[in-house]
Scaffold this motif. Sequence first.
Motif, PDB file in Angstrom:
ATOM      1  N   PHE A 129       0.826  -1.209   0.000  1.00 34.67           N
ATOM      2  CA  PHE A 129       0.000   0.000   0.000  1.00 34.67           C
ATOM      3  C   PHE A 129       0.860   1.258   0.000  1.00 34.67           C
ATOM      4  CE2 PHE A 129      -1.276   3.403   2.899  1.00 34.67           C
ATOM      5  CZ  PHE A 129      -2.357   3.941   2.210  1.00 34.67           C
ATOM      6  N   ALA A 130       1.878   1.268   0.853  1.00 35.86           N
ATOM      7  CA  ALA A 130       2.633   2.494   1.110  1.00 35.86           C
ATOM      8  C   ALA A 130       3.463   2.950  -0.084  1.00 35.86           C
ATOM      9  CB  ALA A 130       3.537   2.298   2.331  1.00 35.86           C
ATOM     10  N   LEU A 131       4.115   2.032  -0.774  1.00 33.26           N
ATOM     11  CA  LEU A 131       4.983   2.450  -1.875  1.00 33.26           C
ATOM     12  C   LEU A 131       4.202   3.110  -3.011  1.00 33.26           C
ATOM     13  CD1 LEU A 131       7.616  -0.442  -1.994  1.00 33.26           C
ATOM     14  CD2 LEU A 131       7.871   1.857  -1.047  1.00 33.26           C
ATOM     15  N   PRO A 132       3.115   2.518  -3.509  1.00 36.07           N
ATOM     16  CA  PRO A 132       2.330   3.239  -4.522  1.00 36.07           C
ATOM     17  C   PRO A 132       1.754   4.552  -3.997  1.00 36.07           C
ATOM     18  CG  PRO A 132       1.764   0.914  -4.523  1.00 36.07           C
ATOM     19  CD  PRO A 132       2.608   1.147  -3.312  1.00 36.07           C
ATOM     20  N   PHE A 133       1.331   4.544  -2.742  1.00 31.60           N
ATOM     21  CA  PHE A 133       0.763   5.768  -2.169  1.00 31.60           C
ATOM     22  C   PHE A 133       1.803   6.882  -2.127  1.00 31.60           C
ATOM     23  CE2 PHE A 133      -0.284   8.719   1.168  1.00 31.60           C
ATOM     24  CZ  PHE A 133      -1.648   8.909   1.032  1.00 31.60           C
ATOM     25  N   TYR A 134       2.964   6.589  -1.584  1.00 31.78           N
ATOM     26  CA  TYR A 134       3.990   7.618  -1.424  1.00 31.78           C
ATOM     27  C   TYR A 134       4.648   8.004  -2.738  1.00 31.78           C
ATOM     28  CZ  TYR A 134       3.817   7.772   3.664  1.00 31.78           C
ATOM     29  OH  TYR A 134       3.417   7.979   4.968  1.00 31.78           O
ATOM     30  N   ALA A 135       4.520   7.176  -3.764  1.00 26.45           N
ATOM     31  CA  ALA A 135       5.025   7.564  -5.079  1.00 26.45           C
ATOM     32  C   ALA A 135       4.314   8.819  -5.577  1.00 26.45           C
ATOM     33  CB  ALA A 135       4.832   6.419  -6.073  1.00 26.45           C
ATOM     34  N   VAL A 136       3.080   9.007  -5.135  1.00 24.18           N
ATOM     35  CA  VAL A 136       2.306  10.205  -5.469  1.00 24.18           C
ATOM     36  C   VAL A 136       2.370  11.232  -4.346  1.00 24.18           C
ATOM     37  CG1 VAL A 136      -0.005  11.075  -6.041  1.00 24.18           C
ATOM     38  CG2 VAL A 136       0.749   8.849  -6.910  1.00 24.18           C
ATOM     39  N   TRP A 137       2.269  10.755  -3.115  1.00 23.72           N
ATOM     40  CA  TRP A 137       2.140  11.632  -1.954  1.00 23.72           C
ATOM     41  C   TRP A 137       3.409  12.431  -1.662  1.00 23.72           C
ATOM     42  CZ3 TRP A 137      -1.368  14.033   0.544  1.00 23.72           C
ATOM     43  CH2 TRP A 137      -1.229  14.432   1.865  1.00 23.72           C
ATOM     44  N   LEU A 138       4.562  11.797  -1.762  1.00 25.22           N
ATOM     45  CA  LEU A 138       5.813  12.498  -1.456  1.00 25.22           C
ATOM     46  C   LEU A 138       6.055  13.696  -2.381  1.00 25.22           C
ATOM     47  CD1 LEU A 138       8.670  10.014  -0.441  1.00 25.22           C
ATOM     48  CD2 LEU A 138       7.821  11.992   0.808  1.00 25.22           C
ATOM     49  N   PRO A 139       6.000  13.516  -3.704  1.00 26.17           N
ATOM     50  CA  PRO A 139       6.173  14.692  -4.575  1.00 26.17           C
ATOM     51  C   PRO A 139       5.136  15.777  -4.313  1.00 26.17           C
ATOM     52  CG  PRO A 139       6.421  12.675  -5.843  1.00 26.17           C
ATOM     53  CD  PRO A 139       5.914  12.274  -4.495  1.00 26.17           C
ATOM     54  N   PHE A 140       3.912  15.360  -4.028  1.00 26.81           N
ATOM     55  CA  PHE A 140       2.864  16.343  -3.729  1.00 26.81           C
ATOM     56  C   PHE A 140       3.217  17.157  -2.489  1.00 26.81           C
ATOM     57  CE2 PHE A 140      -0.897  17.433  -1.231  1.00 26.81           C
ATOM     58  CZ  PHE A 140      -1.591  18.235  -2.126  1.00 26.81           C
ATOM     59  N   CYS A 141       3.648  16.479  -1.428  1.00 28.27           N
ATOM     60  CA  CYS A 141       3.973  17.174  -0.178  1.00 28.27           C
ATOM     61  C   CYS A 141       5.124  18.156  -0.366  1.00 28.27           C
ATOM     62  CB  CYS A 141       4.332  16.156   0.903  1.00 28.27           C
ATOM     63  SG  CYS A 141       2.925  15.226   1.549  1.00 28.27           S
ATOM     64  N   VAL A 142       6.086  17.796  -1.198  1.00 26.93           N
ATOM     65  CA  VAL A 142       7.245  18.668  -1.410  1.00 26.93           C
ATOM     66  C   VAL A 142       6.886  19.850  -2.306  1.00 26.93           C
ATOM     67  CG1 VAL A 142       9.560  18.812  -2.402  1.00 26.93           C
ATOM     68  CG2 VAL A 142       8.903  16.808  -1.041  1.00 26.93           C
ATOM     69  N   LEU A 143       6.223  19.578  -3.407  1.00 27.26           N
ATOM     70  CA  LEU A 143       5.979  20.615  -4.411  1.00 27.26           C
ATOM     71  C   LEU A 143       4.828  21.544  -4.044  1.00 27.26           C
ATOM     72  CD1 LEU A 143       6.485  18.503  -7.653  1.00 27.26           C
ATOM     73  CD2 LEU A 143       8.131  19.945  -6.459  1.00 27.26           C
ATOM     74  N   PHE A 144       3.895  21.066  -3.226  1.00 26.90           N
ATOM     75  CA  PHE A 144       2.749  21.892  -2.852  1.00 26.90           C
ATOM     76  C   PHE A 144       2.852  22.379  -1.411  1.00 26.90           C
ATOM     77  CE2 PHE A 144       1.253  19.835  -6.604  1.00 26.90           C
ATOM     78  CZ  PHE A 144       0.334  20.695  -7.173  1.00 26.90           C
ATOM     79  N   SER A 145       4.070  22.458  -0.920  1.00 25.29           N
ATOM     80  CA  SER A 145       4.301  22.960   0.428  1.00 25.29           C
ATOM     81  C   SER A 145       4.447  24.481   0.407  1.00 25.29           C
ATOM     82  CB  SER A 145       5.570  22.325   1.008  1.00 25.29           C
ATOM     83  OG  SER A 145       5.894  22.897   2.252  1.00 25.29           O
ATOM     84  N   LEU A 146       4.241  25.092   1.562  1.00 24.35           N
ATOM     85  CA  LEU A 146       4.418  26.538   1.669  1.00 24.35           C
ATOM     86  C   LEU A 146       5.887  26.930   1.562  1.00 24.35           C
ATOM     87  CD1 LEU A 146       1.932  27.391   4.584  1.00 24.35           C
ATOM     88  CD2 LEU A 146       1.575  27.690   2.127  1.00 24.35           C
ATOM     89  N   GLU A 147       6.781  26.011   1.912  1.00 29.33           N
ATOM     90  CA  GLU A 147       8.207  26.299   1.837  1.00 29.33           C
ATOM     91  C   GLU A 147       8.769  25.881   0.479  1.00 29.33           C
ATOM     92  OE1 GLU A 147      10.709  23.045   3.939  1.00 29.33           O
ATOM     93  OE2 GLU A 147       8.834  23.176   5.071  1.00 29.33           O
ATOM     94  N   SER A 148       9.787  26.556   0.030  1.00 29.31           N
ATOM     95  CA  SER A 148      10.409  26.234  -1.247  1.00 29.31           C
ATOM     96  C   SER A 148      11.191  24.927  -1.132  1.00 29.31           C
ATOM     97  CB  SER A 148      11.352  27.361  -1.675  1.00 29.31           C
ATOM     98  OG  SER A 148      10.639  28.576  -1.820  1.00 29.31           O
ATOM     99  N   PRO A 149      11.183  24.104  -2.182  1.00 28.13           N
ATOM    100  CA  PRO A 149      11.944  22.852  -2.149  1.00 28.13           C
ATOM    101  C   PRO A 149      13.436  23.118  -1.941  1.00 28.13           C
ATOM    102  CG  PRO A 149      10.399  22.866  -3.984  1.00 28.13           C
ATOM    103  CD  PRO A 149      10.407  24.252  -3.424  1.00 28.13           C
ATOM    104  N   THR A 150      14.062  22.297  -1.134  1.00 29.00           N
ATOM    105  CA  THR A 150      15.488  22.423  -0.852  1.00 29.00           C
ATOM    106  C   THR A 150      16.146  21.056  -1.026  1.00 29.00           C
ATOM    107  OG1 THR A 150      15.234  21.907   1.497  1.00 29.00           O
ATOM    108  CG2 THR A 150      15.006  24.226   0.854  1.00 29.00           C
ATOM    109  N   PHE A 151      17.463  21.035  -0.907  1.00 27.40           N
ATOM    110  CA  PHE A 151      18.187  19.768  -1.005  1.00 27.40           C
ATOM    111  C   PHE A 151      17.675  18.785   0.041  1.00 27.40           C
ATOM    112  CE2 PHE A 151      21.599  16.882   0.171  1.00 27.40           C
ATOM    113  CZ  PHE A 151      22.031  16.418  -1.064  1.00 27.40           C
ATOM    114  N   PHE A 152      17.397  19.281   1.230  1.00 28.74           N
ATOM    115  CA  PHE A 152      16.927  18.395   2.298  1.00 28.74           C
ATOM    116  C   PHE A 152      15.570  17.798   1.960  1.00 28.74           C
ATOM    117  CE2 PHE A 152      14.690  17.336   6.165  1.00 28.74           C
ATOM    118  CZ  PHE A 152      15.648  16.687   6.929  1.00 28.74           C
ATOM    119  N   THR A 153      14.625  18.632   1.539  1.00 26.46           N
ATOM    120  CA  THR A 153      13.266  18.142   1.302  1.00 26.46           C
ATOM    121  C   THR A 153      13.153  17.329   0.013  1.00 26.46           C
ATOM    122  OG1 THR A 153      12.662  20.236   0.219  1.00 26.46           O
ATOM    123  CG2 THR A 153      12.213  20.035   2.579  1.00 26.46           C
ATOM    124  N   ILE A 154      14.102  17.490  -0.899  1.00 28.08           N
ATOM    125  CA  ILE A 154      14.050  16.738  -2.158  1.00 28.08           C
ATOM    126  C   ILE A 154      14.837  15.430  -2.068  1.00 28.08           C
ATOM    127  CG2 ILE A 154      14.745  16.760  -4.591  1.00 28.08           C
ATOM    128  CD1 ILE A 154      14.110  19.704  -4.663  1.00 28.08           C
TER     129      ILE A 154
END
Length: 220
Positions: free
Chosen positions: A105-130
């Motif tokens: 369940f988790a791997l397919p879910f996070y394949a979508v969820w992780l990029p969403f959380c990073v790119l649609f966050s209030l903070e700008s993407p950084t080396f740490f978050t990417i």
Amino acid sequence: MYLFLFALIPVAMIYYGFSIYSLEGSFNTLKNKLFVCIYGLVSAAVMCTILGFFVFFPEYTGTNPALRALFRYLRYFFAPALLFVLYFFWSNDLISERKTSFLFFALPFYAVWLPFCVLFSLESPTFFTIFIEPSLVLLMLIVVSADLRRLFDSIGKKDKFIFGILIFVESLIPAAIYSLWYSGLFILVWAVPALLYAALCFLRSGLKTSALNIAEKIRS
């Protein structure tokens, strides 16, 4: 720069599938887990659509490190975990199948969820978050999956509480490391815990054994 973010979980999915095939010599397990994989992927897409266009997922913008870690934990683990709990109690699959379905369940879910959380966050993407945080989250999913199986196997025994506490701590550590990083502390303050956490996850999750099995399969 975003290639790593988008490729990390799919590559992990391929590796996980190949490790199961190398262990069993067939695709039977993968076929049986197809439904939960689709459920994870679709639920992530629906959740991202709702949060991206209709409902705002709160982000902590204050200065309290503990609250920042808590909000990160809710976003990166607790909310997705609730969807797995829903599957666990709603699915008609055998209990034995559901016990081993978390990573499917988790791997397919996070394949979508992780990029969403990073790119649609209030903070700008950084080396740490990417790079750093997604890697920690992936390791967290793997070790939580291993301990979740141990938890199910220990139902009715005294050590079930130990595995329950372990799962909570393991799932919380990436959020705590993020909070340390966000606080702008000296790099070793968060880098050393991150490296130790990665090493412990690698040792406790069986990744070493899995890698050796795949290497042996390739050589043969």
